[in-house]
Design a protein around this motif. Structure first.
Motif, PDB file in Angstrom:
ATOM      1  N   GLN A 103       0.805  -1.219   0.000  1.00  0.00           N
ATOM      2  CA  GLN A 103       0.000   0.000   0.000  1.00  0.00           C
ATOM      3  C   GLN A 103       0.843   1.276   0.000  1.00  0.00           C
ATOM      4  O   GLN A 103       0.731   2.071  -0.913  1.00  0.00           O
ATOM      5  CB  GLN A 103      -0.963  -0.012   1.182  1.00  0.00           C
ATOM      6  N   SER A 104       1.650   1.462   1.040  1.00  0.00           N
ATOM      7  CA  SER A 104       2.380   2.737   1.128  1.00  0.00           C
ATOM      8  C   SER A 104       3.695   2.605   1.876  1.00  0.00           C
ATOM      9  O   SER A 104       3.831   1.756   2.759  1.00  0.00           O
ATOM     10  CB  SER A 104       1.532   3.794   1.857  1.00  0.00           C
ATOM     11  N   LEU A 105       4.605   3.486   1.515  1.00  0.00           N
ATOM     12  CA  LEU A 105       5.835   3.711   2.256  1.00  0.00           C
ATOM     13  C   LEU A 105       5.689   5.085   2.896  1.00  0.00           C
ATOM     14  O   LEU A 105       5.368   6.058   2.187  1.00  0.00           O
ATOM     15  CB  LEU A 105       7.032   3.673   1.302  1.00  0.00           C
ATOM     16  N   ILE A 106       5.880   5.166   4.210  1.00  0.00           N
ATOM     17  CA  ILE A 106       5.699   6.428   4.939  1.00  0.00           C
ATOM     18  C   ILE A 106       6.890   6.589   5.874  1.00  0.00           C
ATOM     19  O   ILE A 106       7.047   5.807   6.817  1.00  0.00           O
ATOM     20  CB  ILE A 106       4.388   6.426   5.747  1.00  0.00           C
ATOM     21  N   MET A 107       7.734   7.579   5.618  1.00  0.00           N
ATOM     22  CA  MET A 107       8.954   7.759   6.391  1.00  0.00           C
ATOM     23  C   MET A 107       9.069   9.205   6.854  1.00  0.00           C
ATOM     24  O   MET A 107       9.083  10.112   6.033  1.00  0.00           O
ATOM     25  CB  MET A 107      10.166   7.377   5.546  1.00  0.00           C
ATOM     26  N   THR A 108       9.159   9.376   8.166  1.00  0.00           N
ATOM     27  CA  THR A 108       9.321  10.722   8.712  1.00  0.00           C
ATOM     28  C   THR A 108      10.780  10.948   9.068  1.00  0.00           C
ATOM     29  O   THR A 108      11.506  10.007   9.389  1.00  0.00           O
ATOM     30  CB  THR A 108       8.454  10.926   9.980  1.00  0.00           C
ATOM     31  N   ASP A 109      11.194  12.199   8.992  1.00  0.00           N
ATOM     32  CA  ASP A 109      12.562  12.514   9.381  1.00  0.00           C
ATOM     33  C   ASP A 109      12.677  13.989   9.745  1.00  0.00           C
ATOM     34  O   ASP A 109      11.740  14.775   9.551  1.00  0.00           O
ATOM     35  CB  ASP A 109      13.547  12.174   8.261  1.00  0.00           C
ATOM     36  N   LEU A 110      13.840  14.319  10.256  1.00  0.00           N
ATOM     37  CA  LEU A 110      14.179  15.697  10.572  1.00  0.00           C
ATOM     38  C   LEU A 110      14.414  16.484   9.286  1.00  0.00           C
ATOM     39  O   LEU A 110      14.726  15.903   8.250  1.00  0.00           O
ATOM     40  CB  LEU A 110      15.484  15.730  11.380  1.00  0.00           C
ATOM     41  N   VAL A 111      14.299  17.799   9.393  1.00  0.00           N
ATOM     42  CA  VAL A 111      14.684  18.694   8.306  1.00  0.00           C
ATOM     43  C   VAL A 111      15.941  19.438   8.760  1.00  0.00           C
ATOM     44  O   VAL A 111      15.987  19.981   9.868  1.00  0.00           O
ATOM     45  CB  VAL A 111      13.559  19.713   7.993  1.00  0.00           C
ATOM     46  N   ARG A 112      16.962  19.429   7.906  1.00  0.00           N
ATOM     47  CA  ARG A 112      18.182  20.165   8.219  1.00  0.00           C
ATOM     48  C   ARG A 112      17.889  21.663   8.117  1.00  0.00           C
ATOM     49  O   ARG A 112      17.434  22.160   7.086  1.00  0.00           O
ATOM     50  CB  ARG A 112      19.307  19.773   7.260  1.00  0.00           C
ATOM     51  N   HIS A 113      18.141  22.365   9.216  1.00  0.00           N
ATOM     52  CA  HIS A 113      17.881  23.806   9.257  1.00  0.00           C
ATOM     53  C   HIS A 113      18.669  24.378  10.439  1.00  0.00           C
ATOM     54  O   HIS A 113      18.811  23.711  11.463  1.00  0.00           O
ATOM     55  CB  HIS A 113      16.374  24.056   9.454  1.00  0.00           C
ATOM     56  N   PRO A 114      19.153  25.620  10.324  1.00  0.00           N
ATOM     57  CA  PRO A 114      19.957  26.179  11.416  1.00  0.00           C
ATOM     58  C   PRO A 114      19.193  26.393  12.728  1.00  0.00           C
ATOM     59  O   PRO A 114      19.778  26.277  13.799  1.00  0.00           O
ATOM     60  CB  PRO A 114      20.463  27.517  10.879  1.00  0.00           C
ATOM     61  N   ILE A 115      17.904  26.672  12.667  1.00  0.00           N
ATOM     62  CA  ILE A 115      17.161  26.946  13.912  1.00  0.00           C
ATOM     63  C   ILE A 115      17.117  25.726  14.835  1.00  0.00           C
ATOM     64  O   ILE A 115      17.502  25.832  16.008  1.00  0.00           O
ATOM     65  CB  ILE A 115      15.754  27.512  13.611  1.00  0.00           C
ATOM     66  N   PRO A 116      16.679  24.553  14.371  1.00  0.00           N
ATOM     67  CA  PRO A 116      16.696  23.416  15.307  1.00  0.00           C
ATOM     68  C   PRO A 116      18.110  22.999  15.697  1.00  0.00           C
ATOM     69  O   PRO A 116      18.340  22.538  16.820  1.00  0.00           O
ATOM     70  CB  PRO A 116      15.970  22.300  14.549  1.00  0.00           C
ATOM     71  N   TYR A 117      19.071  23.184  14.797  1.00  0.00           N
ATOM     72  CA  TYR A 117      20.450  22.841  15.132  1.00  0.00           C
ATOM     73  C   TYR A 117      20.927  23.663  16.329  1.00  0.00           C
ATOM     74  O   TYR A 117      21.414  23.116  17.322  1.00  0.00           O
ATOM     75  CB  TYR A 117      21.367  23.061  13.922  1.00  0.00           C
ATOM     76  N   TRP A 118      20.790  24.974  16.223  1.00  0.00           N
ATOM     77  CA  TRP A 118      21.274  25.827  17.320  1.00  0.00           C
ATOM     78  C   TRP A 118      20.407  25.700  18.565  1.00  0.00           C
ATOM     79  O   TRP A 118      20.912  25.809  19.684  1.00  0.00           O
ATOM     80  CB  TRP A 118      21.397  27.281  16.854  1.00  0.00           C
ATOM     81  N   PHE A 119      19.132  25.425  18.388  1.00  0.00           N
ATOM     82  CA  PHE A 119      18.263  25.174  19.539  1.00  0.00           C
ATOM     83  C   PHE A 119      18.760  23.943  20.299  1.00  0.00           C
ATOM     84  O   PHE A 119      18.863  23.958  21.533  1.00  0.00           O
ATOM     85  CB  PHE A 119      16.814  24.984  19.089  1.00  0.00           C
TER      86      PHE A 119
END
Length: 184
Positions: A103-119
């Motif tokens: 039926q489906s492949l569903i994969m969640t992941d992080l998004v590379r971005h400076p705000i969560p990195y520095w947080f």
């Protein structure tokens, strides 16, 4: 049988399988989840800490050489796992993973971005319980993809029906839905 079959790649501590299994029990949906992880320690921890019935099978294995046949599960899922693989590796394995799912492949992941990195750099010394978590959180964000990069990777893998959706905060979901009209 009438069971819904789900393969969770990189299942780690099996948080997602546990939540899905609980939901399925309440909804009276017969379910079989294959929680696959390369690391025995993760699966051992999950067996000890995840209160579950027989619907979760803990499998030690390699996502690059899965012990499953094409179309053998209904859904292939993963959570916070894609960033552990290079773009080249993803281009090679995404088609295989997509073929496993009826039926489906569903994969969640992080998004590379400076705000969560520095947080994470600023707050993990306060909130993270282990030195490994303090280090790995920021590294994971650095290794993560941006949505357009993941969409390009899926396209290069020949998965033209793949869609990448973003969600708050700094997360994304790769979806390949074989039930959509025109899906291959």
């Amino acid at each position: 049988s009438g069971h819904v079959r789900i393969l969770d790649l990189g299942a780690g501590g099996c948080t997602i399988p546990r939540i899905v299994a609980r939901w399925a029990r309440h909804a009276a949906i017969p379910l079989q989840i294959y929680a696959l992880d390369r690391r025995h320690a993760h699966l051992r921890w999950a067996r000890q800490h995840v209160q579950t019935g027989s619907e979760i099978a803990f499998i030690q294995g390699d996502v690059l050489a899965l012990p499953f046949a094409e179309g053998s599960v209904d859904f292939v899922i993963s959570s916070l796992f894609l960033h552990h693989l290079t773009a080249t590796a993803l281009i090679q394995v995404l088609p295989t993973w997509a073929r496993l799912a009826r039926q489906s492949l569903i994969m969640t992941d992080l998004v590379r971005h400076p705000i969560p990195y520095w947080f994470m750099k600023a707050t993990s010394p306060i909130f993270a319980h282990s030195a490994i978590t303090r280090h790995d959180a920021a590294v994971s964000i650095q290794q993560a993809y941006r949505p357009h990069e993941l969409q390009r990777i899926a396209g290069e893998a020949g998965l033209t029906q793949a869609r990448v959706y973003t969600c708050f905060p700094y997360r994304m979901i790769l979806v390949i839905d074989h039930t959509e009209p025109g899906a291959t």
